[in-house]
Scaffold this motif. Structure first.
Motif, mmCIF file in Angstrom:
data_model
loop_
_atom_site.group_PDB
_atom_site.id
_atom_site.type_symbol
_atom_site.label_atom_id
_atom_site.label_comp_id
_atom_site.label_asym_id
_atom_site.label_seq_id
_atom_site.Cartn_x
_atom_site.Cartn_y
_atom_site.Cartn_z
ATOM 1 N N ASN A 155 -8.377 -3.537 -6.818
ATOM 2 C CA ASN A 155 -8.071 -3.026 -5.508
ATOM 3 C C ASN A 155 -7.083 -4.030 -4.741
ATOM 4 O O ASN A 155 -7.415 -5.181 -4.563
ATOM 5 C CB ASN A 155 -9.372 -2.888 -4.735
ATOM 6 N N PRO A 156 -6.022 -3.443 -4.488
ATOM 7 C CA PRO A 156 -5.000 -4.157 -3.844
ATOM 8 C C PRO A 156 -5.579 -4.466 -2.397
ATOM 9 O O PRO A 156 -6.113 -3.949 -1.829
ATOM 10 C CB PRO A 156 -3.970 -3.231 -3.862
ATOM 11 N N SER A 157 -5.084 -5.617 -2.123
ATOM 12 C CA SER A 157 -5.495 -6.159 -0.753
ATOM 13 C C SER A 157 -4.569 -5.435 0.435
ATOM 14 O O SER A 157 -3.468 -4.845 0.205
ATOM 15 C CB SER A 157 -5.052 -7.606 -0.354
ATOM 16 N N LYS A 158 -5.477 -5.266 1.500
ATOM 17 C CA LYS A 158 -4.483 -4.458 2.559
ATOM 18 C C LYS A 158 -3.705 -5.387 3.344
ATOM 19 O O LYS A 158 -4.309 -6.526 3.665
ATOM 20 C CB LYS A 158 -5.440 -3.864 3.267
ATOM 21 N N ASN A 159 -2.575 -5.061 3.702
ATOM 22 C CA ASN A 159 -1.736 -6.002 4.557
ATOM 23 C C ASN A 159 -1.840 -5.450 6.235
ATOM 24 O O ASN A 159 -1.967 -4.472 6.489
ATOM 25 C CB ASN A 159 -0.231 -5.945 3.852
#
Length: 183
Positions: free
Chosen positions: A179-183
């Motif tokens: 899961n990509p990290s949220k910016n």
């Protein structure tokens, strides 16, 4: 009476003698490597509980000549017949360090067809094993080995990893979702 006891003694002794037979199989081949034909190799597997003596045995492929060799394979062990010893050693440096014998067949005219053929293993009197293969050719099919999975089985398949001198691997790759990290 004495004859009957001699026969009984013979049968009792014969029951406890070890049965010697060879269970040497062509276990894995690389017919279409990245550096073809120098990267070709054949792996033999001893599926027996005793050392296999391969003195005077031969290997052939449909499109090439026989190659005769002398070797022993340890119990449940492997040997590799490499078309180019230097290429094999530079590609698989850990195989020589693992006490697996690599036999150099550079000087022979033995080679594997890239797309299809039959590799046959002979002793001095008969055929021991053969492995027929058919594989699509082209860049996308380079460096895919063909072999028995698991080692010594009758099932032949394209293997998911090159495993000269070790257990064949045909497990599907494990995918892990990130899961990509949220910016």
């Amino acid at each position: 009476m004495r004859r009957g006891s001699s026969i009984l003694l013979f049968f009792a002794f014969a029951i406890f003698l070890p049965i010697t037979h060879s269970a040497v199989l062509i276990n894995e081949i690389l017919a279409n490597g990245l550096n073809d034909p120098n990267s070709e190799w054949v792996e033999l597997y001893n599926n027996d509980s005793s050392i296999a003596n391969l003195s005077g045995w031969s290997l052939s492929e449909t499109s090439s000549s026989n190659f005769t060799f002398n070797a022993t394979i340890p119990t449940r062990g492997f040997i590799i017949l490499a078309v180019d010893h230097a290429t094999f050693n530079s590609t698989y440096p850990n195989v020589n360090q693992s006490n697996v014998s690599v036999i150099d067949i550079t000087a022979s005219s033995f080679s594997l067809s890239d797309s299809d053929g039959e590799v046959t293993l002979y002793n001095s009197t008969s055929i021991i094993d053969s492995l027929s293969y058919a594989q699509a050719s082209g860049k996308s099919f380079e460096n895919i080995s063909i072999g028995r999975y698991p080692d010594g089985a009758s099932k032949i398949a394209n293997l998911s990893a090159l495993t000269p001198g070790s257990k064949n691997d045909n497990q599907a790759p494990q995918l892990k979702w990130i899961n990509p990290s949220k910016n």
